[in-house]
Design a protein around this motif. Sequence first.
Motif, PDB file in Angstrom:
ATOM      1  N   PRO A  61       3.189 -34.311   0.909  1.00 34.19           N
ATOM      2  CA  PRO A  61       2.793 -33.666  -0.393  1.00 34.19           C
ATOM      3  C   PRO A  61       4.254 -33.397  -1.483  1.00 34.19           C
ATOM      4  O   PRO A  61       3.918 -33.285  -2.693  1.00 34.19           O
ATOM      5  CB  PRO A  61       2.146 -32.258   0.086  1.00 34.19           C
ATOM      6  CG  PRO A  61       2.477 -32.127   1.349  1.00 34.19           C
ATOM      7  CD  PRO A  61       2.928 -33.483   1.885  1.00 34.19           C
ATOM      8  N   ALA A  62       5.277 -33.384  -0.909  1.00 31.93           N
ATOM      9  CA  ALA A  62       6.434 -32.830  -1.713  1.00 31.93           C
ATOM     10  C   ALA A  62       6.696 -34.182  -2.739  1.00 31.93           C
ATOM     11  O   ALA A  62       7.192 -34.195  -3.626  1.00 31.93           O
ATOM     12  CB  ALA A  62       7.873 -32.644  -0.905  1.00 31.93           C
ATOM     13  N   ILE A  63       6.488 -35.426  -2.007  1.00 29.06           N
ATOM     14  CA  ILE A  63       6.618 -36.653  -2.679  1.00 29.06           C
ATOM     15  C   ILE A  63       5.639 -36.774  -3.623  1.00 29.06           C
ATOM     16  O   ILE A  63       5.867 -37.013  -4.659  1.00 29.06           O
ATOM     17  CB  ILE A  63       6.394 -37.925  -1.699  1.00 29.06           C
ATOM     18  CG1 ILE A  63       7.838 -37.986  -0.756  1.00 29.06           C
ATOM     19  CG2 ILE A  63       6.352 -39.198  -2.380  1.00 29.06           C
ATOM     20  CD1 ILE A  63       7.853 -38.946   0.532  1.00 29.06           C
TER      21      ILE A  63
ATOM     22  N   THR B  32      -4.266 -34.884   3.380  1.00 26.66           N
ATOM     23  CA  THR B  32      -3.306 -36.083   3.907  1.00 26.66           C
ATOM     24  C   THR B  32      -2.504 -35.730   5.020  1.00 26.66           C
ATOM     25  O   THR B  32      -1.959 -36.452   5.704  1.00 26.66           O
ATOM     26  CB  THR B  32      -2.569 -36.392   2.529  1.00 26.66           C
ATOM     27  OG1 THR B  32      -2.012 -34.805   2.005  1.00 26.66           O
ATOM     28  CG2 THR B  32      -3.426 -36.978   1.536  1.00 26.66           C
ATOM     29  N   VAL B  33      -2.070 -34.225   5.011  1.00 23.23           N
ATOM     30  CA  VAL B  33      -1.115 -34.112   6.295  1.00 23.23           C
ATOM     31  C   VAL B  33      -2.001 -33.714   7.645  1.00 23.23           C
ATOM     32  O   VAL B  33      -1.277 -34.052   8.604  1.00 23.23           O
ATOM     33  CB  VAL B  33      -0.371 -32.756   5.880  1.00 23.23           C
ATOM     34  CG1 VAL B  33       0.464 -32.125   7.106  1.00 23.23           C
ATOM     35  CG2 VAL B  33       0.436 -33.025   4.601  1.00 23.23           C
TER      36      VAL B  33
ATOM     37  N   ILE C 199       5.593 -26.963  -4.415  1.00 16.23           N
ATOM     38  CA  ILE C 199       6.558 -27.467  -3.395  1.00 16.23           C
ATOM     39  C   ILE C 199       6.333 -26.431  -2.004  1.00 16.23           C
ATOM     40  O   ILE C 199       6.021 -26.799  -0.917  1.00 16.23           O
ATOM     41  CB  ILE C 199       7.876 -27.661  -3.621  1.00 16.23           C
ATOM     42  CG1 ILE C 199       7.835 -28.580  -4.749  1.00 16.23           C
ATOM     43  CG2 ILE C 199       8.746 -27.856  -2.297  1.00 16.23           C
ATOM     44  CD1 ILE C 199       7.453 -30.023  -4.366  1.00 16.23           C
ATOM     45  N   LEU C 200       6.340 -24.995  -2.355  1.00 15.37           N
ATOM     46  CA  LEU C 200       6.255 -23.984  -1.343  1.00 15.37           C
ATOM     47  C   LEU C 200       4.927 -23.799  -0.833  1.00 15.37           C
ATOM     48  O   LEU C 200       4.870 -23.921   0.486  1.00 15.37           O
ATOM     49  CB  LEU C 200       7.162 -22.757  -1.620  1.00 15.37           C
ATOM     50  CG  LEU C 200       7.198 -21.728  -0.759  1.00 15.37           C
ATOM     51  CD1 LEU C 200       8.535 -22.253   0.222  1.00 15.37           C
ATOM     52  CD2 LEU C 200       8.009 -20.617  -1.360  1.00 15.37           C
ATOM     53  N   ALA C 201       4.086 -23.988  -1.505  1.00 15.60           N
ATOM     54  CA  ALA C 201       2.649 -23.738  -1.071  1.00 15.60           C
ATOM     55  C   ALA C 201       2.101 -24.992  -0.381  1.00 15.60           C
ATOM     56  O   ALA C 201       1.449 -24.824   0.695  1.00 15.60           O
ATOM     57  CB  ALA C 201       1.679 -23.481  -2.441  1.00 15.60           C
ATOM     58  N   ASP C 202       2.561 -25.984  -0.825  1.00 15.54           N
ATOM     59  CA  ASP C 202       2.121 -27.339   0.059  1.00 15.54           C
ATOM     60  C   ASP C 202       2.817 -27.075   1.449  1.00 15.54           C
ATOM     61  O   ASP C 202       2.149 -27.648   2.215  1.00 15.54           O
ATOM     62  CB  ASP C 202       2.865 -28.677  -0.883  1.00 15.54           C
ATOM     63  CG  ASP C 202       2.066 -29.057  -1.812  1.00 15.54           C
ATOM     64  OD1 ASP C 202       0.826 -29.082  -1.722  1.00 15.54           O
ATOM     65  OD2 ASP C 202       2.305 -29.568  -2.934  1.00 15.54           O
ATOM     66  N   PHE C 203       4.245 -26.628   1.467  1.00 10.66           N
ATOM     67  CA  PHE C 203       4.661 -26.609   2.636  1.00 10.66           C
ATOM     68  C   PHE C 203       3.829 -25.557   3.534  1.00 10.66           C
ATOM     69  O   PHE C 203       3.579 -26.001   4.817  1.00 10.66           O
ATOM     70  CB  PHE C 203       6.184 -26.057   2.904  1.00 10.66           C
ATOM     71  CG  PHE C 203       6.924 -26.307   4.069  1.00 10.66           C
ATOM     72  CD1 PHE C 203       7.433 -27.416   4.393  1.00 10.66           C
ATOM     73  CD2 PHE C 203       6.654 -25.361   4.931  1.00 10.66           C
ATOM     74  CE1 PHE C 203       8.161 -27.394   5.609  1.00 10.66           C
ATOM     75  CE2 PHE C 203       7.346 -25.484   6.236  1.00 10.66           C
ATOM     76  CZ  PHE C 203       8.097 -26.508   6.646  1.00 10.66           C
ATOM     77  N   GLY C 204       3.427 -24.692   3.098  1.00 13.41           N
ATOM     78  CA  GLY C 204       2.646 -23.887   4.030  1.00 13.41           C
ATOM     79  C   GLY C 204       1.261 -24.301   4.501  1.00 13.41           C
ATOM     80  O   GLY C 204       0.840 -24.118   5.549  1.00 13.41           O
ATOM     81  N   VAL C 205       0.742 -25.069   3.409  1.00 13.15           N
ATOM     82  CA  VAL C 205      -0.544 -25.627   3.853  1.00 13.15           C
ATOM     83  C   VAL C 205      -0.203 -26.774   4.766  1.00 13.15           C
ATOM     84  O   VAL C 205      -1.040 -27.040   5.695  1.00 13.15           O
ATOM     85  CB  VAL C 205      -1.429 -26.238   2.496  1.00 13.15           C
ATOM     86  CG1 VAL C 205      -2.543 -27.150   2.892  1.00 13.15           C
ATOM     87  CG2 VAL C 205      -1.616 -25.171   1.469  1.00 13.15           C
ATOM     88  N   SER C 206       0.766 -27.349   4.620  1.00  8.85           N
ATOM     89  CA  SER C 206       1.198 -28.547   5.390  1.00  8.85           C
ATOM     90  C   SER C 206       1.280 -28.115   6.937  1.00  8.85           C
ATOM     91  O   SER C 206       0.829 -28.825   7.628  1.00  8.85           O
ATOM     92  CB  SER C 206       2.256 -29.187   5.035  1.00  8.85           C
ATOM     93  OG  SER C 206       2.208 -30.002   3.877  1.00  8.85           O
ATOM     94  N   ALA C 207       2.017 -26.950   6.920  1.00  6.87           N
ATOM     95  CA  ALA C 207       2.420 -26.332   8.370  1.00  6.87           C
ATOM     96  C   ALA C 207       0.784 -26.160   9.004  1.00  6.87           C
ATOM     97  O   ALA C 207       0.841 -26.113  10.419  1.00  6.87           O
ATOM     98  CB  ALA C 207       3.057 -25.230   8.138  1.00  6.87           C
ATOM     99  N   VAL C 208       0.035 -25.515   8.524  1.00  7.99           N
ATOM    100  CA  VAL C 208      -1.342 -24.952   9.012  1.00  7.99           C
ATOM    101  C   VAL C 208      -2.007 -26.376   9.532  1.00  7.99           C
ATOM    102  O   VAL C 208      -2.739 -26.691  10.675  1.00  7.99           O
ATOM    103  CB  VAL C 208      -1.983 -24.276   8.259  1.00  7.99           C
ATOM    104  CG1 VAL C 208      -3.634 -23.992   8.594  1.00  7.99           C
ATOM    105  CG2 VAL C 208      -1.688 -22.901   8.038  1.00  7.99           C
ATOM    106  N   ALA C 209      -2.137 -27.309   8.486  1.00  9.85           N
ATOM    107  CA  ALA C 209      -2.854 -28.577   8.523  1.00  9.85           C
ATOM    108  C   ALA C 209      -2.107 -29.302   9.981  1.00  9.85           C
ATOM    109  O   ALA C 209      -2.931 -29.807  10.654  1.00  9.85           O
ATOM    110  CB  ALA C 209      -2.918 -29.228   7.529  1.00  9.85           C
TER     111      ALA C 209
END
Length: 406
Positions: free
Chosen positions: A111-113, A134-135, A58-68
């Motif tokens: 991605p959290a979902i 996806t993001v 979940i945390l790694a996904d947030f980091g990737v999401s922020a950059v994307a």
Amino acid sequence: MSNSISQVHSAVQTLTQSSDTLFLLLGAIMVFLMHAGFAFLEVGTVRKKNQVNALVKILADFGVSAVAYFFIGYWVAYDANFFASAETLSAGNGYELVKFFFLLTFAAAIPAIVSGGIAERARFYPILLATLFTVGFVYPFFEGIIWNGNLGVQNWFESTFGAGFHDFAGSVVVHAVGGWIALVAVIFLGMRKGRIRAGKHTNFAPSNIPFLALGAWILCVGWFGFNVMSAQTLNGISGLVAMNSLMAMVGGILASLLAGKNDPGFIHNGPLAGLVAVCAGSDLMHPLGALVTGAIAGAGFVWLFTLLQNRTKIDDVLGVWPLHGVCGAWGGIAAGIFGQEAFGGLGGVSFTVQLLGTILGIVVALVGAGIVYGTLNKVMGLRLSEEDEFSGADLAIHKISAVNEE
């Protein structure tokens, strides 16, 4: 005299800008906190050998999401970027920067979902790559159509049916899209080992009910930031949104309590189902309409999740497709029903448009996810080896277990 009036006007404008910025910042923080809810809901549901992976993912996904979203997604959705001086970006108390933060927390929910659906058997880095695409592309493509008027779809809805697609806080834009993306990922990954024994379905019990409950509570609290602060300005804040969110949540609790026969997993997911469903029409519905919307979502989640787990090969660990995908779609349609004046709503919404817009969101999610996960599955493979799955994602990927038994 005119100079004094000008100074007062300037002071009021500055105060308004700074207040709106603070308001939206608090909303962004509340929705950011919801990601802890996603994490603990998954931690409490998966088996102990996969708890570390749930937290890290979940945390790694947030980091990737922020950059994307910073470099690609926000530009796709709103035709805006951040390649300007800090002085330019911070104009107006930096409201536009905080708006990005707020909308990022929505985007990162995708991605959290998905994470909850694909838990316990997905490889780590291919899934992070899926998050990037996806993001960066799939979610903002539909977000821009609905919330920024891209491609003229909303204009066509308005000119043809007299109303645009209404999704105040993302029942379809965020939740349905995330849930239907998750369904595609779950199908590509297949069932976890051990789910079928002697020709019959076997369900793995949640590993930690208190963590599951903690995740649900965090999500419930954060959701009031998700919904109420979707107004994005203090002037637009509505107590009706808060009341409808509350009533839909209560409807989900009571319906899941009855339909789920006191099962704690269902009872703690029921309010989430209600909150997912009310996002779209929370600014339009009468509270009684919100209560019914939430109750239908809560009962529907229990029924559909039970069906999936016991009758199909769709191994959706947390039930994110029923919870977000189906309840989110129901929310888009419910806004077209209970938002009508005939049902006590404020009106200005078309049932036909709500149905068509919801279908469009599902199609975008299915096609986009099919391309992303299908390509990654073919090129890299999405699933852990049988040995790693048996050992658990914690040891296989992170080389540590959640609890030191020594």
